[in-house]
Design a protein around this motif. Structure first.
Motif, PDB file in Angstrom:
ATOM      1  N   SER A 109      19.128 107.100  32.485  1.00 62.85           N
ATOM      2  CA  SER A 109      18.072 106.371  32.941  1.00 62.85           C
ATOM      3  C   SER A 109      16.521 106.834  32.093  1.00 62.85           C
ATOM      4  CB  SER A 109      17.708 106.362  34.311  1.00 62.85           C
ATOM      5  OG  SER A 109      18.949 106.060  34.971  1.00 62.85           O
ATOM      6  N   LYS A 110      16.427 108.112  31.901  1.00 69.95           N
ATOM      7  CA  LYS A 110      15.288 108.737  31.344  1.00 69.95           C
ATOM      8  C   LYS A 110      15.098 108.130  29.861  1.00 69.95           C
ATOM      9  CE  LYS A 110      13.112 113.033  30.110  1.00 69.95           C
ATOM     10  NZ  LYS A 110      12.929 114.513  30.156  1.00 69.95           N
ATOM     11  N   VAL A 111      16.506 108.262  29.319  1.00 71.06           N
ATOM     12  CA  VAL A 111      16.509 107.527  27.696  1.00 71.06           C
ATOM     13  C   VAL A 111      16.232 105.942  27.685  1.00 71.06           C
ATOM     14  CG1 VAL A 111      17.764 107.331  25.602  1.00 71.06           C
ATOM     15  CG2 VAL A 111      17.766 109.322  26.905  1.00 71.06           C
ATOM     16  N   LEU A 112      16.923 105.176  28.563  1.00 70.57           N
ATOM     17  CA  LEU A 112      16.744 104.106  28.410  1.00 70.57           C
ATOM     18  C   LEU A 112      15.360 103.308  29.052  1.00 70.57           C
ATOM     19  CD1 LEU A 112      20.334 103.133  30.010  1.00 70.57           C
ATOM     20  CD2 LEU A 112      19.347 102.577  27.733  1.00 70.57           C
ATOM     21  N   GLU A 113      14.658 103.935  30.185  1.00 72.93           N
ATOM     22  CA  GLU A 113      13.621 103.497  30.335  1.00 72.93           C
ATOM     23  C   GLU A 113      12.201 104.158  29.790  1.00 72.93           C
ATOM     24  OE1 GLU A 113      14.635 102.262  35.184  1.00 72.93           O
ATOM     25  OE2 GLU A 113      13.839 104.279  34.826  1.00 72.93           O
ATOM     26  N   GLY A 114      12.587 105.559  29.402  1.00 73.16           N
ATOM     27  CA  GLY A 114      11.359 106.194  28.788  1.00 73.16           C
ATOM     28  C   GLY A 114      11.161 105.848  27.339  1.00 73.16           C
ATOM     29  N   THR A 115      12.294 105.800  26.756  1.00 70.93           N
ATOM     30  CA  THR A 115      12.236 105.705  25.234  1.00 70.93           C
ATOM     31  C   THR A 115      12.404 104.225  24.769  1.00 70.93           C
ATOM     32  OG1 THR A 115      13.276 107.944  24.806  1.00 70.93           O
ATOM     33  CG2 THR A 115      13.414 106.471  22.912  1.00 70.93           C
TER      34      THR A 115
END
Length: 466
Positions: free
Chosen positions: A286-292
């Motif tokens: 989720s961090k990669v998908l939403e943040g990046t």
């Protein structure tokens, strides 16, 4: 279709040392393959490759073969070739001049298998031709660099391969499955983020401008064009490649960390060995998908489940003495039965041979996809249910007691059996289960009529199933 073509070689050279072999076995870590695009990166070379005579005719044949509904201009695929004879020179000149404006896509709602609707964008057939030409040239540029466990909309990849890899991972002990649900993925793709990733391997400004023009062409709803800064319409030939480009950073990060996962378009499954690790994997993804990537993970629909409850692309898993095997997910069985109910409806007044032909086409296609399921007993039970549906149709079609007696006599029943059946006041569905009708209209009868059974269709494919 004419232009002053200058053919340009499309360099697809790459280095492949994948750690997943065709059977889906994970091996040692290795570098990702790289695509040599030097010959394609210059403005003249890439643009001319897209609009070369050979590439355009290949794209035209693909669009004609795929058929599909017309776009907002009403032009059909059957009319496209003759239309191009008259208009292609003008279209090509506007493309070269940078003044070509794609038409907005026509929005068509289609039902989702699990309920609700998905909005499909239908470009005009001319824009489908141009997008197909772009996709054919850009795929060799980007595809070799994608991770091996990305299977959606890629040459030489398939849903079956994704499911086989998932089965391998589960049998290796990665029995906790994380399903990452991307909320309205195709509607939320950020154009700037996407174009930045396309520009990593394409520096042809005309190509980049044309791709962005398709992203921003807008959607026509009830005659009104709605434009958005986000999204790539489902239904366009270019959209699958763009979606893979958008999610490639996510794939690369998980792959570099040694995470076991499978992705098919926006269907993402991560495989770990414990429930606690699954929670961490969902947070990291989720961090990669939403943040990046600025996408939206639907936490309410994202799930963590044991392999015995997990699903992927219509398949599920079940344990056996030989390890975990594949079965058809319950939701897919429900959709199969619903479709067969429609095809065996007593209210559908059609010739039996025509009905059987329609059923056969559906059964062959369905089983072609679900041939990996190791559940012969399930298919045999479905066949029994289908034959009962067919028996009740015939019982209704025979209508009168006289017709029923005559037909049952032809099928070799005794007068006692005939009388017992024709004097019965049971419903169509109930009498279709009686021993009398089962004997008269059993498996052999329907085989002679040409009805394809699910088990038979499955069994014939098992030689090729690995």
């Amino acid at each position: 279709m004419t232009d002053d073509d200058r053919s340009h070689p499309v360099d697809t050279g790459h280095r492949d040392k994948d750690r997943v072999n065709p059977e889906g076995n994970y091996g040692g870590r290795s570098q990702l393959s790289a695509c040599a695009v030097d010959d394609m990166s210059g403005e003249q070379g890439l643009w001319e490759a897209v609009f070369s005579r050979q590439n355009l005719f290949a794209a035209l044949e693909r669009v004609e073969t795929n058929r599909g509904a017309p776009g907002v201009d009403g032009l059909t695929t059957q009319e496209l070739r003759s239309w191009l004879v008259t208009h292609w020179v003008d279209v090509r000149s506007r493309l070269d001049a940078g003044t070509y404006k794609p038409m907005p896509v026509r929005q068509v709602p289609i039902p989702k298998p699990n309920g609700g609707q998905r909005l499909l964008g239908v470009p005009t057939v001319v824009d489908r031709l141009i997008q197909q030409a772009l996709a054919q040239v850009l795929t060799p540029v980007f595809d070799p660099g994608f991770v091996p466990v990305s299977y959606g909309f890629r040459p030489g990849k398939s849903a079956h391969m994704a499911v086989k890899v998932a089965r391998t991972l589960v049998n290796q002990g990665f029995v906790w499955v994380v399903e990452v649900d991307l909320e309205k993925f195709f509607d939320r793709v950020n154009h700037d983020k996407l174009m930045a990733r396309v520009a990593r391997k394409v520096d042809d400004k005309r190509v980049l401008k044309l791709i962005r023009a398709y992203l921003t062409a807008g959607i026509m709803i009830d005659g009104v064009v709605s434009r958005s800064g986000d999204g790539t319409p489902q239904g366009s030939p270019l959209s699958p490649l763009l979606s893979n480009i958008m999610l490639d950073d996510f794939d690369q990060e998980l792959w570099a960390k040694g995470t076991r996962f499978v992705r098919y378009a926006d269907d993402i499954r991560i495989f770990v060995k414990s429930k606690r690790a699954a929670g961490r994997a969902l947070d990291q993804a989720s961090k990669v998908l939403e943040g990046t990537l600025k996408l939206k993970v639907n936490r309410g629909k994202s799930t963590i489940s044991h392999a015995m409850k997990a699903q992927l692309l219509g398949y599920a898993f079940y344990p056996s003495r030989e390890g975990y095997k594949l079965r058809v997910a319950g939701s897919a069985i429900a959709r199969l039965k619903q479709r067969l109910r429609e095809l065996t409806s007593r209210r559908w007044s059609v010739d039996m041979d025509y009905r059987i032909d329609r059923i056969n086409r559906y059964v062959r296609g369905w089983m072609g996809y679900f041939q990996l399921a190791a559940t012969p007993g399930v298919f045999k039970r479905l066949d029994e249910w289908l034959r009962r549906r067919m028996r009740q149709i015939l019982w209704k079609q025979w209508k009168t007691p006289q017709a029923r007696r005559r037909n049952l006599r032809r099928l070799g029943l005794s007068e006692y059996q005939i009388g017992k059946a024709t004097l019965s006041a049971r419903s169509y569905w109930a009498i279709a289960k009686t021993p009398t009708l089962h004997k008269a209209l059993g498996t052999a009868y329907w085989v002679d009529r040409g009805l394809v059974m699910l088990f038979t269709a499955w069994d014939r494919r098992q030689i090729a199933v690995v």
